[in-house]
Scaffold this active site. Structure first.
Site, mmCIF file in Angstrom:
data_model
loop_
_atom_site.group_PDB
_atom_site.id
_atom_site.type_symbol
_atom_site.label_atom_id
_atom_site.label_comp_id
_atom_site.label_asym_id
_atom_site.label_seq_id
_atom_site.Cartn_x
_atom_site.Cartn_y
_atom_site.Cartn_z
ATOM 1 N N GLU A 94 44.500 44.487 40.699
ATOM 2 C CA GLU A 94 43.084 44.467 40.311
ATOM 3 C C GLU A 94 42.280 44.103 41.547
ATOM 4 O O GLU A 94 42.840 43.724 42.565
ATOM 5 C CB GLU A 94 42.849 43.451 39.188
ATOM 6 C CG GLU A 94 43.253 42.009 39.533
ATOM 7 C CD GLU A 94 42.237 41.243 40.349
ATOM 8 O OE1 GLU A 94 41.016 41.426 40.116
ATOM 9 O OE2 GLU A 94 42.638 40.471 41.244
ATOM 10 N N SER A 135 43.336 36.088 42.462
ATOM 11 C CA SER A 135 42.464 36.434 43.583
ATOM 12 C C SER A 135 43.159 36.093 44.904
ATOM 13 O O SER A 135 44.265 36.565 45.163
ATOM 14 C CB SER A 135 41.120 35.710 43.444
ATOM 15 O OG SER A 135 40.193 36.188 44.396
ATOM 16 N N HIS A 179 39.295 39.773 37.715
ATOM 17 C CA HIS A 179 38.417 38.654 38.073
ATOM 18 C C HIS A 179 37.502 38.255 36.915
ATOM 19 O O HIS A 179 36.776 37.265 37.021
ATOM 20 C CB HIS A 179 37.577 39.009 39.300
ATOM 21 C CG HIS A 179 38.256 38.725 40.604
ATOM 22 N ND1 HIS A 179 39.387 39.394 41.026
ATOM 23 C CD2 HIS A 179 37.972 37.826 41.578
ATOM 24 C CE1 HIS A 179 39.756 38.927 42.209
ATOM 25 N NE2 HIS A 179 38.923 37.974 42.564
#
Length: 346
Positions: free
Chosen positions: A248, A147, A316
């Site tokens: 992502e 992230s 995630h």
């Protein structure tokens, strides 16, 4: 007479310039392609090694660091927790100075062999201005996270050190020491190069590629794009290299993701990569006639003559987030039957 003086002066200066140029050292001709040295892989961890837990972005839950430490202890490591790991300052785990001090402490201590981030959130890129490449490569060690931690992965790769895109403190603590994905992380930390086999996706484009793996959270690495010091997808950083790009994201709508993809295209990244791994996109709504994010992305990505795979286990979703070694060489094989990503030694 005036014109004669001017002509004589010009002739004299031309002669002096020619003599100086003849004596000056000749600059080497620029290479057509840029070839950077191979990245350094941090040393494998062994029993008793210290692992720091820090919060370079947002503040984790109160139990996160201790639960993560318990998992690290079960694996035989000695966890050490940063001073500001639970500090709260607006949306961050402390001021820039506080978070940066924890990061520098963990990087500079030669007895600390790896750094596990407690969580992502916001703020990792804010720490880069006070940092230098030497800070990241002086004592090469794994930085573990995903992230927002993508900003630190980008900085590590730009500094010549591999990094580890993987689950963080929250997943370590909640899922425990024997969780299958946590064990994948432990194995990489201890020097085992992973090989992943994933089922085929209908939109996959078959082919083979070999190169170094780079990527992470799409919004984060797009936002730091253009930073020549810290952007691992900068033109000069990837020119002459074989790159396998992965990405992502979470809570990003389809137009926003398409905008980021087109930014990569216009930047020239998609023209240079040898393969693309699309991870799982979560917490969004399909729209404008598309069934899902992959269908929208494939309209651009599948036009390139490279292998592309979709819904690879990096995301995630901590149940679907395999460790990815940033900057490590790997082989990607996309077939009608499935996908293999095998990390290889130098």
């Amino acid at each position: 007479m005036k014109h004669l003086i001017i002509i004589t002066a010009i002739a004299f200066m031309t002669c002096v310039t020619a003599i100086a140029a003849d004596k000056a050292p000749q600059r080497p001709k620029p290479h057509r392609r840029y070839h950077a040295p191979a990245l350094t892989m941090p040393a494998p961890l062994k029993a008793g090694d210290k692992v720091a837990i820090i919060s370079p972005a947002s503040t984790p839950g109160d139990q996160n660091p201790e639960k993560a430490a318990a998992t690290l202890r079960e694996w035989g490591f000695e966890p050490v927790i940063g001073q500001h790991v639970l500090t709260k300052y607006h949306m961050y785990a402390g001021t820039i100075r506080e978070r940066c001090s924890d990061l520098l402490w963990a990087l500079n201590d030669p007895d600390i062999k790896a750094i596990v981030c407690s969580r992502g959130g916001y703020g990792s890129a804010m720490l880069l201005d006070p940092m230098t490449h030497e800070d990241f490569k002086r004592n090469p060690k794994w930085i573990v996270g995903y992230s927002d931690i993508t900003a630190l992965h980008s900085a590590m790769v730009c500094s010549g050190v591999m990094s580890l895109h993987a689950n963080m403190g929250g997943a370590l603590g909640e899922r425990g020491a024997n969780d299958s994905i946590n064990l994948m992380l432990r194995d990489v930390l201890m020097g085992k190069l992973p090989s992943y086999q994933v089922p085929a996706h209908p939109l996959n484009k078959t082919g083979k590629a070999q190169g170094i793996v780079i990527g992470g959270n799409m919004a984060v690495f797009t936002n730091i794009g253009g930073s020549r010091a810290w952007d691992f997808l900068d033109r000069d950083n990837i020119r002459g290299k074989n790159i396998i790009l992965f990405f992502e994201d979470v809570s990003e709508n389809m137009p926003r993701v398409n905008s980021m993809l087109q930014q990569l295209r216009l930047k020239g990244v998609l023209d240079q990569v040898k393969g693309i791994i699309v991870g799982r996109f979560t917490e969004y709504e399909p729209r404008d006639g598309y069934n899902d994010m992959y269908e929208m992305l494939s309209e651009t990505l599948n036009k390139y003559n490279i292998p592309v795979c979709y819904d690879f286990p990096v995301s995630h979703d901590e149940n679907w987030n395999y460790p990815m070694i940033e900057g490590a060489p790997a082989m990607l094989d996309v077939t009608p039957e499935g996908v293999t990503l095998q990390f290889i030694s130098k």
